[in-house]
Design a protein around this motif. Structure first.
Motif, mmCIF file in Angstrom:
data_model
loop_
_atom_site.group_PDB
_atom_site.id
_atom_site.type_symbol
_atom_site.label_atom_id
_atom_site.label_comp_id
_atom_site.label_asym_id
_atom_site.label_seq_id
_atom_site.Cartn_x
_atom_site.Cartn_y
_atom_site.Cartn_z
ATOM 1 N N THR A 42 29.577 -34.690 20.870
ATOM 2 C CA THR A 42 29.243 -34.958 19.474
ATOM 3 C C THR A 42 30.096 -34.122 18.539
ATOM 4 O O THR A 42 30.634 -34.629 17.544
ATOM 5 C CB THR A 42 27.747 -34.683 19.216
ATOM 6 N N LEU B 19 24.085 -39.719 21.738
ATOM 7 C CA LEU B 19 25.225 -40.601 21.478
ATOM 8 C C LEU B 19 25.041 -42.003 22.052
ATOM 9 O O LEU B 19 25.673 -42.946 21.587
ATOM 10 C CB LEU B 19 26.514 -39.984 22.016
ATOM 11 N N ARG C 288 27.900 -43.328 19.792
ATOM 12 C CA ARG C 288 29.207 -43.029 20.407
ATOM 13 C C ARG C 288 30.246 -44.080 20.014
ATOM 14 O O ARG C 288 31.352 -43.774 19.617
ATOM 15 C CB ARG C 288 29.092 -42.964 21.930
#
Length: 166
Positions: free
Chosen positions: A23, A119, A136
């Protein structure tokens, strides 16, 4: 074509050194690219900032205007019906106004992302008509989109006044 003088050169800003989590890396690179393209537009002279320098009609201010719509669509759920139209800023828009809108969209997007810890989870946004991509995927896509247009902006700004560097 303008000549590049020493004063037109900007020192390159190296890629960010982020934390080690996925992240932190993704968000760090996205913010780096966001800052890079905003810096390319900031201080660009009128009318060259909105003048097409290539046959496709692409111009520096239009790129930032487009990215504002992309940020708002991806992270805030805004619907865009004509993506091609987003590549042109309104004639009354100043460089400062487009920069302010872009920075406001980025700030709002980052507020959404602050609450996203997984994510693999879908991006939270108010678009019931379409399934949301994973966080993501959204971050990766925005890195690609912003990076591609930042590269275009590098070339356009150099053609305008010789300014180079990130």
């Amino acid at each position: 074509m303008p000549s590049t003088t020493r004063r037109n050169r900007r020192r390159d800003t190296p890629p960010p050194r982020t934390g080690s989590s996925e992240t932190e890396v993704l968000r760090g690179f996205l913010d780096y690219l966001r800052s890079s393209i905003a810096a390319k537009v900031e201080g660009a002279p009128e009318p060259q900032v909105r003048t097409a320098a290539v046959p496709s009609g692409t111009n520096l201010l239009g790129l930032l205007n487009h990215l504002t719509f992309v940020e708002r669509s991806m992270f805030l759920g805004d619907e865009v019906t004509d993506w091609q139209a987003t590549f042109q800023a309104a004639p009354a828009d100043s460089v400062a106004a487009v920069l302010a809108r872009y920075r406001k969209a980025v700030q709002a997007a980052n507020l959404v992302l602050e609450g996203c810890t997984d994510l693999g989870a879908p991006l939270p946004r108010p678009r019931p008509d379409r399934p949301a991509p994973s966080i993501r995927w959204a971050l990766t896509h925005m890195i690609e989109e912003t990076g591609r247009h930042a590269g275009h902006a590098d070339i356009l700004r150099e053609l305008i006044d010789g300014t180079t560097g990130r």
